[in-house]
Design a protein around this motif. Sequence first.
Motif, short mmCIF file in Angstrom:
data_model
loop_
_atom_site.label_atom_id
_atom_site.label_comp_id
_atom_site.label_asym_id
_atom_site.label_seq_id
_atom_site.Cartn_x
_atom_site.Cartn_y
_atom_site.Cartn_z
N MET A 199 13.81 4.54 -13.51
CA MET A 199 15.26 4.45 -13.78
C MET A 199 15.48 3.58 -15.01
O MET A 199 15.08 2.41 -15.01
N ASP A 200 16.11 4.13 -16.02
CA ASP A 200 16.46 3.36 -17.21
C ASP A 200 17.85 2.77 -16.99
O ASP A 200 18.86 3.49 -17.02
N THR A 201 17.91 1.48 -16.76
CA THR A 201 19.18 0.82 -16.46
C THR A 201 19.96 0.44 -17.72
O THR A 201 21.02 -0.16 -17.62
N SER A 202 19.44 0.82 -18.88
CA SER A 202 20.16 0.61 -20.14
C SER A 202 21.33 1.59 -20.23
O SER A 202 22.27 1.38 -20.98
N ARG A 203 21.21 2.68 -19.48
CA ARG A 203 22.22 3.74 -19.47
C ARG A 203 22.94 3.72 -18.12
O ARG A 203 22.45 3.17 -17.15
N LYS A 204 24.07 4.40 -18.08
CA LYS A 204 24.83 4.53 -16.83
C LYS A 204 23.98 5.33 -15.83
O LYS A 204 23.41 6.36 -16.18
N ILE A 205 23.91 4.84 -14.62
CA ILE A 205 23.09 5.48 -13.58
C ILE A 205 23.91 6.57 -12.89
O ILE A 205 25.02 6.32 -12.44
N ASN A 206 23.31 7.75 -12.79
CA ASN A 206 23.93 8.84 -12.04
C ASN A 206 23.36 8.77 -10.62
O ASN A 206 22.28 9.30 -10.35
N TYR A 207 24.09 8.09 -9.73
CA TYR A 207 23.58 7.87 -8.38
C TYR A 207 23.50 9.16 -7.56
O TYR A 207 22.62 9.31 -6.72
N LYS A 208 24.40 10.11 -7.83
CA LYS A 208 24.33 11.40 -7.12
C LYS A 208 23.00 12.10 -7.43
O LYS A 208 22.35 12.61 -6.54
N GLU A 209 22.64 12.09 -8.70
CA GLU A 209 21.37 12.69 -9.13
C GLU A 209 20.17 11.94 -8.54
O GLU A 209 19.20 12.54 -8.07
N LEU A 210 20.26 10.62 -8.54
CA LEU A 210 19.19 9.80 -7.98
C LEU A 210 19.00 10.09 -6.51
O LEU A 210 17.88 10.29 -6.04
N ILE A 211 20.09 10.13 -5.76
CA ILE A 211 20.03 10.41 -4.31
C ILE A 211 19.41 11.79 -4.07
O ILE A 211 18.60 11.96 -3.17
N PRO B 14 0.83 -1.21 0.00
CA PRO B 14 0.00 0.00 0.00
C PRO B 14 0.87 1.26 0.00
O PRO B 14 1.88 1.33 0.70
N ASN B 15 0.45 2.25 -0.78
CA ASN B 15 1.25 3.47 -0.91
C ASN B 15 1.36 4.26 0.39
O ASN B 15 2.30 5.03 0.56
N LYS B 16 0.43 4.07 1.31
CA LYS B 16 0.46 4.84 2.57
C LYS B 16 1.68 4.50 3.44
O LYS B 16 2.04 5.29 4.31
N ILE B 17 2.31 3.35 3.21
CA ILE B 17 3.48 2.99 4.01
C ILE B 17 4.79 3.10 3.22
O ILE B 17 5.85 2.81 3.75
N ILE B 18 4.70 3.55 1.97
CA ILE B 18 5.86 3.64 1.10
C ILE B 18 6.13 5.11 0.76
O ILE B 18 5.22 5.82 0.36
N ASN B 19 7.37 5.53 0.92
CA ASN B 19 7.72 6.91 0.58
C ASN B 19 8.02 7.08 -0.90
O ASN B 19 7.70 8.12 -1.48
N LEU B 20 8.68 6.08 -1.48
CA LEU B 20 9.09 6.20 -2.87
C LEU B 20 9.14 4.83 -3.53
O LEU B 20 9.56 3.84 -2.92
N CYS B 21 8.71 4.79 -4.79
CA CYS B 21 8.77 3.57 -5.60
C CYS B 21 9.68 3.85 -6.80
O CYS B 21 9.37 4.72 -7.62
N ILE B 22 10.79 3.14 -6.86
CA ILE B 22 11.68 3.25 -8.01
C ILE B 22 11.35 2.09 -8.94
O ILE B 22 11.38 0.93 -8.53
N VAL B 23 11.01 2.43 -10.19
CA VAL B 23 10.69 1.41 -11.19
C VAL B 23 11.86 1.35 -12.16
O VAL B 23 12.22 2.35 -12.79
N THR B 24 12.47 0.15 -12.25
CA THR B 24 13.58 -0.02 -13.19
C THR B 24 13.04 -0.45 -14.54
O THR B 24 12.11 -1.24 -14.63
N LYS B 25 13.63 0.12 -15.60
CA LYS B 25 13.26 -0.22 -16.97
C LYS B 25 14.53 -0.48 -17.75
O LYS B 25 15.59 -0.03 -17.35
N CYS B 26 14.39 -1.20 -18.85
CA CYS B 26 15.58 -1.57 -19.61
C CYS B 26 15.22 -1.74 -21.08
O CYS B 26 14.13 -2.21 -21.41
N ASP B 27 16.14 -1.38 -21.95
CA ASP B 27 15.98 -1.61 -23.38
C ASP B 27 15.72 -3.11 -23.62
O ASP B 27 16.37 -3.96 -23.01
N ILE B 28 14.79 -3.42 -24.48
CA ILE B 28 14.36 -4.80 -24.72
C ILE B 28 15.52 -5.70 -25.18
O ILE B 28 15.62 -6.85 -24.74
N LYS B 29 16.37 -5.21 -26.05
CA LYS B 29 17.49 -6.02 -26.54
C LYS B 29 18.46 -6.35 -25.41
O LYS B 29 18.93 -7.48 -25.30
#
Length: 159
Positions: free
Chosen positions: A143-155, A86-101
């Motif tokens: 988050m598109d994991t097909s690309r390099k993740i900028n963790y500083k930006e994510l944080i 339930p969303n009432k107990i979650i602060n943030l949902c990160i959804v990972t996505k990736c290029d199909i290939k």
Amino acid sequence: MQTIIIVTGTPCTGKTTIAKKIASLLKFKYIDVNRLIKTNKIHDKYDKKSDSLIVDIKKLNRILETLIKKSKQNLIIDSHLSHYLPNKIINLCIVTKCDIKILKKRLKKRKYNEEKIRENLDSEILDICLNEAIENNHNIIIMDTSRKINYKELIKNIH
């Protein structure tokens, strides 16, 4: 105040990598839901065709909700099923996505059978995890994991 972040997405899109990295950077406790499912036997049966455990979502949510309430720590919960919480107990949902290939290569590397590969590719194409997270009114970062993740930006976006 406790912070709860869930990381969801199709298998092999990078959930675990991102969840563990964020947990490390933010000093959050990492929760591996797959281990929790096996340890607590939260699966009803095993589907040979898709080579998957069939999980009782209500039972899983009860266990996760209890774990969250008992914990005083900030948590990162890693699972393609975490968006059912339930969303009432979650602060943030990160959804990972990736290029199909790229995703197809990752699934093959894990030696998934053809049916399981097709099922997961379809899930990614149809944005199943993202759409279900939206339906559950979660606060979402994609988050598109097909690309390099900028963790500083994510944080920065997490705070």
